[in-house]
Design a protein around this motif. Structure first.
Motif, short mmCIF file in Angstrom:
data_model
loop_
_atom_site.label_atom_id
_atom_site.label_comp_id
_atom_site.label_asym_id
_atom_site.label_seq_id
_atom_site.Cartn_x
_atom_site.Cartn_y
_atom_site.Cartn_z
N VAL A 181 14.72 -10.47 -38.36
CA VAL A 181 13.20 -10.43 -38.12
C VAL A 181 12.87 -8.76 -37.41
O VAL A 181 12.34 -8.09 -37.61
N GLN A 182 13.46 -9.21 -36.03
CA GLN A 182 13.33 -7.95 -35.07
C GLN A 182 13.70 -6.72 -35.69
O GLN A 182 13.01 -5.80 -35.67
N GLY A 183 14.86 -6.76 -36.48
CA GLY A 183 15.32 -5.52 -37.11
C GLY A 183 14.30 -4.89 -37.97
O GLY A 183 13.97 -3.68 -38.19
N THR A 184 14.00 -5.86 -38.91
CA THR A 184 13.06 -5.20 -40.09
C THR A 184 11.76 -4.64 -39.72
O THR A 184 11.32 -3.79 -39.97
N VAL A 185 11.30 -5.57 -38.84
CA VAL A 185 9.88 -5.10 -38.09
C VAL A 185 10.00 -3.92 -37.45
O VAL A 185 9.16 -2.81 -37.58
#
Lengths: 305, 311
Positions: B279-283
């Protein structure tokens, strides 16, 4: 007397401008401009000077339009001319300089290119030839280092310089008539004189007639041979400049002259807004009377259509 | 110019920090964790020992500041962490999704700009005409249309009934697959661009320099081409930049609908399983895309408008 006068460049007869039948802004104005003559139109804001100028150019904005009268320019009937032919006259035979030099030029194009466009449209030159001519035009309006300036954008020039550019552009194709609508009103007093002198010099040299629209009587006095005074859409007085200043006949003109600021005059009431002056009637009361045209031959009733 | 880009890249750092912080805090507040989501899937992780072992393995037993610090120190070295789910580096999970997402966003934007801007121009040149009114009705409808519903409609018409285009899925290099999702995604920016362009043209047509152009004897078509268009472009560019930037995030619904293997559908899946590193990465990728597009728009400004200096 008429037979010794040359044919006028522009002849305006009983010009009426308004919005359909609903609203009238100009109520039958008539004047002629002779070749090489500088004719001044003077009056308060809203007296119809500017729309008169725009109507000659065919640049009235809808819903404003010419509702009556006749406009003749170099043998063209401007009320019957095809829009396309009118457009070909614009810039080529008749040109206009506007009041606001800060916004009158395209901010995204170099000024040289904007002048060069005149030669491309009206003389069919290619761009490189036209740009060389544009540099010459800049030189003629006394812009320093014209070649360099031709590549400059409007925002890089001062107001006075921009107005010189506008003059260079307007006179590029050596028109027969230049309409200058308050050309120096937005400029510093110090540069006003320079721009006016430039217009006078170039137009005298080329024999270009000028319609100078201004509310500034000082400007009119210095520039024009003849003056027409406009009040609420009517021409109320027309005289040679000298005569007008020495012996104004119409009460409105006298009011206008009295409203000029004079150096050193601080006494209240000595000068003021037009409607506050004694010889002028208050606006509300003026509403219904029809101003009369005063000529050197005496007053006559305004022609009604 | 390179100094400008460097400065803009440096300016991105605080934004990225803020985004990381917000996601960290949000996911520590929302109920559920990766371990509990495994439970929800019916896997047998009820054993307290297994749960604490998993939590320990993923570092979820550590307090929030420690986890944040670990994440940030990895980020500085270009390490986005490891996916809880696949046990693969997050970057490897995101990378193959990047191009499909960019492709979809660009296709939607080409469509939106290619149709919206000319429509806005034509509408403005004859204000109040039937064409103008019709265009603006369509534009308002386009803005108000729910994307997923419109996407379903497109699927039904062009895939199911007419059979012209594939209904969903992605194939590398295939153009036919991208058409329907691009239309569904592009319709709202298209409507917005049509409106912005129209009002921009009406604005510029009233400018003093356009009157000067007319006084010069410039014909109307030439006036629009040579003087109005570029001035309008400056106005439209802002809207366009914001829209391209936002498209990556807006694509989430459309990507799910069309089974498009992009960043958006990855994000939805990862949120569902509380796979926080992903999630962190995609955001972060979505935010970066937005920031980069903004920078490109600023550079484009300086190219089009001589009044704006970059550097």
């Amino acid at each position: 007397m008429n037979d010794i006068l040359p044919d006028p460049v522009l002849s305006v007869r009983d010009l009426q401008i308004g919005i359909g039948n609903k609203l009238k802004i100009v109520h039958g104005v008539s004047f002629d401009i002779l070749p090489g003559e500088t004719y001044g139109l003077v009056g308060e804001s809203g007296s119809g000077k500017s729309v008169t100028g725009l109507s000659i150019m065919g640049l009235l904005k809808r819903p404003l339009n010419v509702t009556g009268g006749a406009l003749h320019f170099l043998g063209h009937d401007l009320r019957r001319i095809r829009p396309r032919d009118h457009r070909r006259l614009r810039g080529d035979r008749m040109a206009m300089v506007f009041q606001e030099p800060m916004t009158a030029l395209n901010p995204l194009a170099p000024i040289g290119r904007q002048i060069a466009e005149m030669f491309v449209i009206h003389r069919g030159m290619d761009w490189s030839e036209a740009k060389a001519k544009a540099v010459e035009a800049l030189e003629s309006v006394r812009v320093p280092s014209p070649e360099e300036r031709a590549r400059a954008y409007p925002h890089q020039l001062s107001g006075g310089m921009r107005q010189r550019v506008m003059v260079a552009m307007a006179l590029a194709c050596r028109p027969d008539l230049l309409i200058a609508d308050e050309p120096t009103t937005a400029l510093d007093v110090t540069v006003q004189a320079g721009v006016l002198e430039l217009i006078a010099d170039l137009c005298t040299a080329e024999g270009t007639a000028v319609l100078l629209i201004s509310h500034d009587l000082g400007v009119i006095a210095n520039m024009c041979q003849r003056v027409g005074v406009m009040d609420r859409g009517r021409l109320v007085e027309e005289q040679d400049t000298k005569a007008l200043f020495e012996n104004p006949m119409h009460p409105y003109t006298r009011g206008l002259l009295a409203a000029r600021p004079r150096l050193g005059s601080r006494v209240p009431g000595e000068r003021g807004r037009l409607i506050e002056l004694e010889q002028m009637v208050a606006d509300e009361d003026r509403g219904h009377d029809v101003p009369t045209l005063v000529t050197p031959r005496g007053p006559r009733k305004e022609v009604t259509a | 110019m390179s100094r400008f880009i460097l400065r803009r890249v440096l300016q991105m750092i605080p934004t990225i920090l803020a985004v990381v912080l917000i996601i960290f805090v949000i996911f520590s507040v929302v109920p559920g964790s990766f371990v509990s989501s495994l439970l929800a899937e019916g896997r047998n992780v009820t054993n307290a020992q297994v749960v604490s072992h998993l939590n320990e393995q993923f570092g979820l037993d550590q307090p929030l500041p420690v986890r944040l610090w670990d994440y940030l120190s990895g980020l500085v070295q270009g390490d986005l962490g490891t996916s809880y789910r696949t046990r693969e580096p997050v970057w490897q999970t995101i990378a193959p999704r990047l191009w499909p997402s960019i492709k979809l966003a660009l296709a939607a934007m080409v469509l939106a700009a290619g149709v919206g801007i000319p429509l806005g121009f034509l509408a403005a040149l004859k204000p109040g005409s039937v064409f103008d009114s019709a265009t603006m009705v369509v534009a308002v409808s386009g803005l108000s249309l729910p994307e997923f519903w419109f996407g379903l409609l497109l699927m039904y018409a062009f895939a199911l009934q007419l059979g012209w285009l594939p209904s969903f899925g992605y194939q590398p290099g295939s153009i036919s697959h991208v058409i329907l999702p691009a239309i569904a995604l592009g319709v709202s920016p298209m409507a917005l661009l049509a409106r912005t362009t129209r009002s921009g043209v009406l604005d510029v047509m009233n400018a003093d320099f356009v009157r000067t152009g007319r006084a010069k004897g410039v014909s109307e078509p030439r006036l629009v081409r040579a003087h109005v268009a570029r001035n309008v472009l400056v106005l439209v560019l802002t809207t366009m930049g914001l829209q391209i930037g936002a498209l990556m995030g807006q694509a989430i619904v459309i990507e799910k609908l069309f089974s498009w293997p992009g960043i958006g559908s990855l994000l939805v899946d990862s949120v569902a399983t509380r796979d926080i590193p992903v999630v962190q990465g995609t955001v972060l990728v979505i935010v970066l895309w937005f920031l980069i597009i903004n920078m490109l728009v600023d550079i484009a400004y300086a190219v089009i408008d001589p009044r704006i200096k970059v550097g």
